[in-house]
Design a protein around this motif. Structure first.
Motif, PDB file in Angstrom:
ATOM      1  N   THR A 148       8.040   4.430  -1.708  1.00 62.75           N
ATOM      2  CA  THR A 148       6.714   4.042  -2.199  1.00 62.75           C
ATOM      3  C   THR A 148       5.858   3.466  -1.081  1.00 62.75           C
ATOM      4  O   THR A 148       4.671   3.820  -0.945  1.00 62.75           O
ATOM      5  CB  THR A 148       6.859   3.008  -3.322  1.00 62.75           C
ATOM      6  OG1 THR A 148       7.735   3.525  -4.336  1.00 62.75           O
ATOM      7  CG2 THR A 148       5.516   2.696  -3.947  1.00 62.75           C
ATOM      8  N   PHE A 172       4.994  -1.365  -6.512  1.00 65.22           N
ATOM      9  CA  PHE A 172       6.099  -0.410  -6.585  1.00 65.22           C
ATOM     10  C   PHE A 172       6.697  -0.377  -7.990  1.00 65.22           C
ATOM     11  O   PHE A 172       7.010   0.705  -8.519  1.00 65.22           O
ATOM     12  CB  PHE A 172       7.178  -0.787  -5.569  1.00 65.22           C
ATOM     13  CG  PHE A 172       8.547  -0.295  -5.937  1.00 65.22           C
ATOM     14  CD1 PHE A 172       8.861   1.060  -5.881  1.00 65.22           C
ATOM     15  CD2 PHE A 172       9.518  -1.188  -6.363  1.00 65.22           C
ATOM     16  CE1 PHE A 172      10.134   1.514  -6.236  1.00 65.22           C
ATOM     17  CE2 PHE A 172      10.783  -0.742  -6.718  1.00 65.22           C
ATOM     18  CZ  PHE A 172      11.083   0.615  -6.657  1.00 65.22           C
ATOM     19  N   VAL A 179       4.420   1.701 -10.290  1.00 64.35           N
ATOM     20  CA  VAL A 179       4.469   3.140  -9.995  1.00 64.35           C
ATOM     21  C   VAL A 179       5.778   3.745 -10.480  1.00 64.35           C
ATOM     22  O   VAL A 179       5.801   4.811 -11.120  1.00 64.35           O
ATOM     23  CB  VAL A 179       4.276   3.377  -8.480  1.00 64.35           C
ATOM     24  CG1 VAL A 179       4.468   4.855  -8.149  1.00 64.35           C
ATOM     25  CG2 VAL A 179       2.892   2.932  -8.031  1.00 64.35           C
ATOM     26  N   TYR A 180       6.888   3.060 -10.196  1.00 67.87           N
ATOM     27  CA  TYR A 180       8.185   3.629 -10.554  1.00 67.87           C
ATOM     28  C   TYR A 180       8.383   3.657 -12.065  1.00 67.87           C
ATOM     29  O   TYR A 180       8.963   4.611 -12.607  1.00 67.87           O
ATOM     30  CB  TYR A 180       9.306   2.827  -9.890  1.00 67.87           C
ATOM     31  CG  TYR A 180      10.642   3.519  -9.956  1.00 67.87           C
ATOM     32  CD1 TYR A 180      10.950   4.556  -9.087  1.00 67.87           C
ATOM     33  CD2 TYR A 180      11.585   3.139 -10.910  1.00 67.87           C
ATOM     34  CE1 TYR A 180      12.179   5.199  -9.162  1.00 67.87           C
ATOM     35  CE2 TYR A 180      12.807   3.770 -10.989  1.00 67.87           C
ATOM     36  CZ  TYR A 180      13.097   4.801 -10.114  1.00 67.87           C
ATOM     37  OH  TYR A 180      14.304   5.445 -10.191  1.00 67.87           O
ATOM     38  N   VAL A 206       3.221   9.283  -6.398  1.00 66.33           N
ATOM     39  CA  VAL A 206       2.571   8.072  -5.877  1.00 66.33           C
ATOM     40  C   VAL A 206       1.127   8.381  -5.506  1.00 66.33           C
ATOM     41  O   VAL A 206       0.205   7.624  -5.835  1.00 66.33           O
ATOM     42  CB  VAL A 206       3.357   7.532  -4.671  1.00 66.33           C
ATOM     43  CG1 VAL A 206       2.628   6.350  -4.043  1.00 66.33           C
ATOM     44  CG2 VAL A 206       4.763   7.114  -5.084  1.00 66.33           C
TER      45      VAL A 206
END
Length: 676
Positions: free
Chosen positions: A367, A419, A422-423, A481
């Motif tokens: 990321t 992060f 996003v994940y 991403v």
């Protein structure tokens, strides 16, 4: 008997022509011939009357040449002397062909001058044309050998100019060119012949003064390269006051504090400070000196490496690239950041909780790398150069890692909260948990807000890097991403370029009316399904043109969208139905105010990440409370699965895994897949 007519020079046989040339050159090289030519030249220059023997010039008793008769000399002394010399090359003598005339063809305009002279002749002597009869030149009678030699030696001793002129006449190149000129042939003066000819003309212009010296042409000395200051420094501008030996002595002093003057990665922070570098340059310094091979770095290896860096790299950007990049490579690729970021994960206080969840190190590193390239690699080449690194804020953020204990405050690259968001968003779409999503998975993002036509463009490869994934019509986590950041913040230059690439169907760099209508049609269908009457395309087009104000009427370019400051409204109108409706319901004055304050507040991405993180934390807390208060009977299989994730065991930090209820085999994830 009929008069014998000689054939024209063009009809001469090769052997005969060679003999004619040889005889003519022999005649021209005779001393008496040179004296006659010089005498005639002097008389022509002074405008004196030339007297010829009977029979010369076809019955004319005398001929007077003046400077006004010379067509080629009108403006300057140099031109007059040049024309006089050209006249002297063909003396009016019975020994020369009677119809050759005086050739003035010296210089680039010789052919035009000759044409003008012939026109004047035709005007005055229209009925008196005579065809030239070529004949062999007859050499004049030679004087007695003894007297001629004595006179020649005496004259050479008394007159130095005569010696110089004699050397000039004996020059083979000059004699050859004079012979060609006297015969009326065109030629191009060689460089050496031009210099000698100019010296000869200057000597003639001196009027026979023995003390006159020929001025040699001074060569123009070109400007030295040192006189132009250097203005291009690809590795930074060198510093004049830097003392490399003092810096090396400080480093050696630090190494002397460790056993055998060897330093491991844990102690490289002190060495980095001695090198006057930020703390988290320690891993690049360690690996650049060969520490990955033996697990330590000796003082000799490090000093040799760092001295080379100081001599060749003169700013932080060039040093950083030299340390991280492959040997001899002037740019950084994605895999070059892995050792550096792994050291950040292992040693930063804000990521201490992540040490136990080693399986998620690669996700976090992936990321951060994608965010670095998203913000720094403005050329979209996948290679970060020195100039791009200088224009970015990456090195400043790397320096802040040492000063800021809370890594979430570094929202541009290193924030763990970003992060986490996003994940989690990717994990919700990746139903089979193979770390790849297809078009159907991406269509479920944000309740199918993105149009299907735009999703097809995203999977077409126009904004993705992995060709293998593109052929399989899948999207990797790395590409997701880029998608998520571009979708949630359409005001940055990278996001504008991202969506412009997707909307430019034919790749001509211009959004035409056809392309806009192609995406707007699906928006109309969605509005009709929601019982909302869509705006006709013509009216919508007028609004967008007023919004963007393109330089070329009817053609919207990338430059237009970056300049208008309202590109996010433009893009949402054509492929995001929910945000389009939000913009329609917003006060126009608020939209104008947002455009004025662009860049002064937090970005749309930071605002979105903060809001989503709060929602995810709340959901995580609710799930933990639900699991703690609910007791269920587990069969052996369920118990085995639960024991793998240890949901009821020791309490863990919520950042350790994105979703504790997923059935994921972490060993199946290959670390290098994110960097293909």
């Amino acid at each position: 008997p009929s008069q014998l007519k000689m054939p024209s020079p063009q009809a001469l046989q090769p052997v005969l022509k060679m003999k004619v040339d040889e005889l003519f050159l022999n005649w021209l090289s005779e001393p008496n011939t040179q004296v006659i030519l010089k005498d005639y030249l002097r008389k022509i220059k002074n405008g004196d009357e030339l007297e010829f023997a009977q029979g010369e010039c076809n019955g004319r008793d005398s001929l007077v040449f003046t400077e006004n008769n010379n067509v080629a000399s009108k403006n300057s002394i140099t031109e007059r002397t040049s024309a006089s010399f050209s006249a002297s090359c063909s003396p009016p003598s019975a020994t020369l062909p009677s119809g050759s005339g005086c050739s003035n063809r010296v210089g680039p305009s010789s052919r035009a001058l000759r044409r003008s002279i012939s026109i004047k002749k035709r005007a005055h002597t229209k009925d008196a044309r005579r065809v030239a009869q070529p004949a062999w030149p007859a050499a004049p009678p030679a004087p007695p050998a003894g007297s001629s030699m004595r006179m020649k030696e005496l004259s050479l001793r008394q007159d130095p100019d005569l010696r110089k002129e004699l050397a000039l006449r004996q020059d083979p190149d000059l004699r050859k060119e004079l012979a060609l000129l006297a015969r009326g042939c065109d030629f191009v003066l060689p460089s050496r012949f031009k210099k000698r000819l100019k010296a000869f003309q200057q000597g003639q212009a001196g009027g026979g003064n023995s003390h006159t010296q020929v001025k040699k042409e001074e060569a123009v000395v070109p400007a030295l390269s040192e006189s132009i200051p250097k203005f291009y420094f690809p590795r930074g501008r060198p510093q004049a006051n830097i003392n490399i030996d003092n810096l090396i002595s400080k480093i050696e002093k630090i190494f002397s504090q460790f056993p055998d003057e060897r330093v491991t990665i844990e102690d490289m922070g002190k060495v980095a400070k001695a090198c006057e570098c930020p703390l988290y340059w320690k891993a690049p310094l360690f690996y650049a000196a060969g520490g990955d091979r033996r697990g330590y770095v000796s003082v000799h290896k490090f000093v040799a490496m760092w001295r080379k860096v100081l001599q060749n790299c003169h700013d932080d950007a060039s040093k950083f690239i030299h340390l991280l990049a492959k040997p001899g490579c002037p740019y950084l690729e994605q895999e070059d950041f892995i050792p550096f970021l792994q050291d950040v994960v292992d040693s930063h206080a804000g990521l201490a909780f992540l040490k136990e969840a080693s399986d998620f190190h690669s996700r976090y590193i992936t990321t951060v790398i994608q965010r670095i390239f998203y913000n720094v690699n403005r050329s979209w080449t996948g290679k970060i150069t020195c100039s791009e690194l200088r224009r970015s804020s990456l090195l400043q953020n790397v320096a802040l890692l040492d000063e800021e204990d809370d890594i979430n405050q570094l929202t541009e690259y290193f924030s763990y909260e970003h992060f986490y968001v996003v994940y989690c968003k990717f994990w919700e779409l990746d139903t089979d948990h193979d770390l790849y999503i297809d078009q159907r998975d991406l269509a479920r993002h944000n309740d199918q807000a993105i149009s299907h036509r735009m999703i097809e463009r995203i999977f077409s490869g126009t904004v993705t890097r992995d060709r293998k994934v593109h052929k399989e019509s899948r999207l990797s986590y790395s590409d997701f991403v880029w998608f998520l950041i571009s979708e949630e913040d359409k005001k940055t230059e990278t996001s504008i370029e991202y969506w412009f690439r997707c909307m430019d169907l034919d790749g001509d760099g211009v959004l035409s009316m056809y392309e806009l209508q192609y995406f707007y049609q699906e928006q109309c269908h969605k509005l009709e399904a929601m019982a909302i009457e869509p705006l006709p395309f013509e009216d919508c087009l007028c609004q967008m043109l007023d919004l963007v104000r393109p330089e070329l009427p009817g053609k919207i370019t990338l430059r237009d969208l970056k300049r208008c400051k309202l590109a996010h409204i433009f893009f949402d109108t054509f492929f995001n139905i929910e945000k389009y409706l939000d913009h329609e319901q917003k006060d126009p004055f608020m939209v104008a105010k947002d455009a004025e304050t662009l860049g002064q507040e937090i970005s749309d991405w930071e605002r979105y990440a903060a809001e989503e993180y709060d929602v995810l934390v709340a959901e995580e807390a609710a799930n933990e409370q639900y699991n703690d208060g609910y007791e269920n009977i587990l069969d052996p299989i369920d118990h085995h699965i639960t024991s793998e994730f240890d949901l009821h065991g020791e309490k863990r930090h919520l950042f350790e895994i994105p979703n504790p209820h997923c059935n994921l085999d972490l060993d199946e994830y290959e670390y290098l897949d994110d960097f293909e």
